[in-house]
Design a protein around this motif. Structure first.
Motif, short mmCIF file in Angstrom:
data_model
loop_
_atom_site.label_atom_id
_atom_site.label_comp_id
_atom_site.label_asym_id
_atom_site.label_seq_id
_atom_site.Cartn_x
_atom_site.Cartn_y
_atom_site.Cartn_z
N VAL A 1 -3.93 -16.27 32.38
CA VAL A 1 -3.36 -14.99 31.95
C VAL A 1 -4.34 -14.18 31.11
CG1 VAL A 1 -1.01 -15.89 31.98
CG2 VAL A 1 -2.34 -15.99 29.86
N HIS B 1 -7.15 -12.66 31.66
CA HIS B 1 -7.71 -11.41 32.18
C HIS B 1 -6.65 -10.43 32.67
CE1 HIS B 1 -11.69 -13.10 31.76
NE2 HIS B 1 -11.33 -14.16 32.45
N SER B 2 -5.42 -10.90 32.84
CA SER B 2 -4.36 -9.99 33.30
C SER B 2 -3.73 -9.22 32.15
CB SER B 2 -3.27 -10.78 34.04
OG SER B 2 -2.67 -11.73 33.18
N THR C 1 -4.02 -6.83 28.99
CA THR C 1 -4.96 -5.82 28.47
C THR C 1 -4.52 -5.24 27.14
OG1 THR C 1 -3.82 -4.12 29.77
CG2 THR C 1 -5.74 -5.17 30.78
#
Length: 328
Positions: free
Chosen positions: A59, A61-62, A64
């Protein structure tokens, strides 16, 4: 994706914002501290790859944008029974959780935060010092540990003296069927005379001659100010005691540009992109800074003044998502 770190139960400053995210059909994940210690969520943190996996899926990099509000406070309410070792066990569990959460904050440090972990706790004394440096007027304040100097300070201020906690505490104490809470207290010569000769270092402050109070919700450079007007001459020195009174009226308020500039400088120095700020407008027309709470409540002012702050916060989070997507 937006990650919301908050309380497991309903929280009046968090859940209305989530309702707007649902309305806009924007994906988000809400995680509470309880989720980290219960079996509701299966996860692991890989220190070698510096990644977090939930149900086997990465999770890191998903996500932001992260909204952090009233998350760590839940640790104080957690309790695990261990016979005669309960206190030690709970201390160690809270310490373990603190270090785990600190490492997770490190892994997500490059994300966009609405109140980062390391800025959530402010020191009231340091904030007043920085506010003064930013040009804001602050009450004359002293930390004193003896009765004689309190009395001298009382006379120096012409008898206008209050006492309040040094730290931002919301504690309560149970004694039989009674509950005692920590509040700002008005001091007169009689109360001072009843003090012991020496005592634990305490905060004593000038009692400002108030025309009305101003609560300001700050959101990334924008100000939503509410004037708190009071009908009649009798009011409590601690405004929490008057919050439910029919004599209290909330109205939209416009701060002078110079005060907004000073507050902006203060918030930037504190590295806070949101918070609830308390000001006093004196009978002489001056503005006196009292404090800033990075996770202060705002829903009452939002409702009375039709600011729809819960919608404003949701749209701020969404705009951060859009900005991150445009950079990819």
């Amino acid at each position: 994706m937006i990650l919301v770190l908050s309380n497991e139960a309903y929280e009046q400053g968090t859940d209305p914002v989530l309702s707007w995210l649902l309305h806009y059909q924007v994906p988000f994940v809400k995680v509470s501290l309880h989720d980290l210690v219960t079996s509701k969520v299966r996860y692991h943190v890989d220190l070698k790859t510096r990644d977090i996996f939930i149900n086997g899926q990465s999770v890191k990099h998903s996500i932001t944008t992260i909204w952090h509000r009233r998350f760590l406070g839940a640790a104080n309410a957690m309790s695990f029974a261990a016979g005669t070792n309960t206190d030690q066990l709970n201390f160690e569990i809270r310490t373990e959780l603190h270090d785990l959460v600190s490492y997770l904050e490190l892994l997500f440090r490059d994300k966009t935060w609405l109140t980062a972990f390391n800025r959530i706790k402010v020191n009231k004394l340091e904030v007043m010092d920085l506010a003064s440096q930013a040009g804001l007027k602050v009450p004359h304040t002293r930390i004193i540990n003896n009765r004689d100097e309190v009395l001298a300070f009382y006379h120096e201020l012409g008898g206008h003296l209050i006492s309040k906690p040094i730290a931002d505490v919301r504690g309560s104490y149970q004694q039989g069927d009674s509950t005692h809470v920590v509040l700002t207290t008005n001091l007169d010569a009689g109360r001072i005379a009843a003090l012991p000769e020496h005592f634990f270092p305490s905060l004593f402050q000038e009692k400002v001659a108030v025309d009305f109070e101003v609560r300001v919700f700050y959101l990334d450079g924008r100000f939503f100010a509410t004037g708190t007007l009071f009908s009649g001459t009798e009011r409590n020195v601690d405004k929490k005691l008057d919050s439910g009174s029919e004599r209290v009226h909330y109205v939209p308020y416009q701060l002078p540009a110079v005060v907004e500039e000073q507050l902006t400088q203060l918030m930037r120095t504190l590295e806070l992109n949101t918070g609830s700020i308390d000001l006093l407008r004196t009978v002489a027309g001056e503005y006196v800074f009292i404090e800033v709470n990075p996770v202060g409540q705002y829903l009452a002012e939002s409702t009375y003044c039709h600011y729809a702050l819960e919608k404003e916060i949701a749209e701020w989070l969404i705009n951060q998502e859009i900005s991150c997507a445009s950079l990819e």
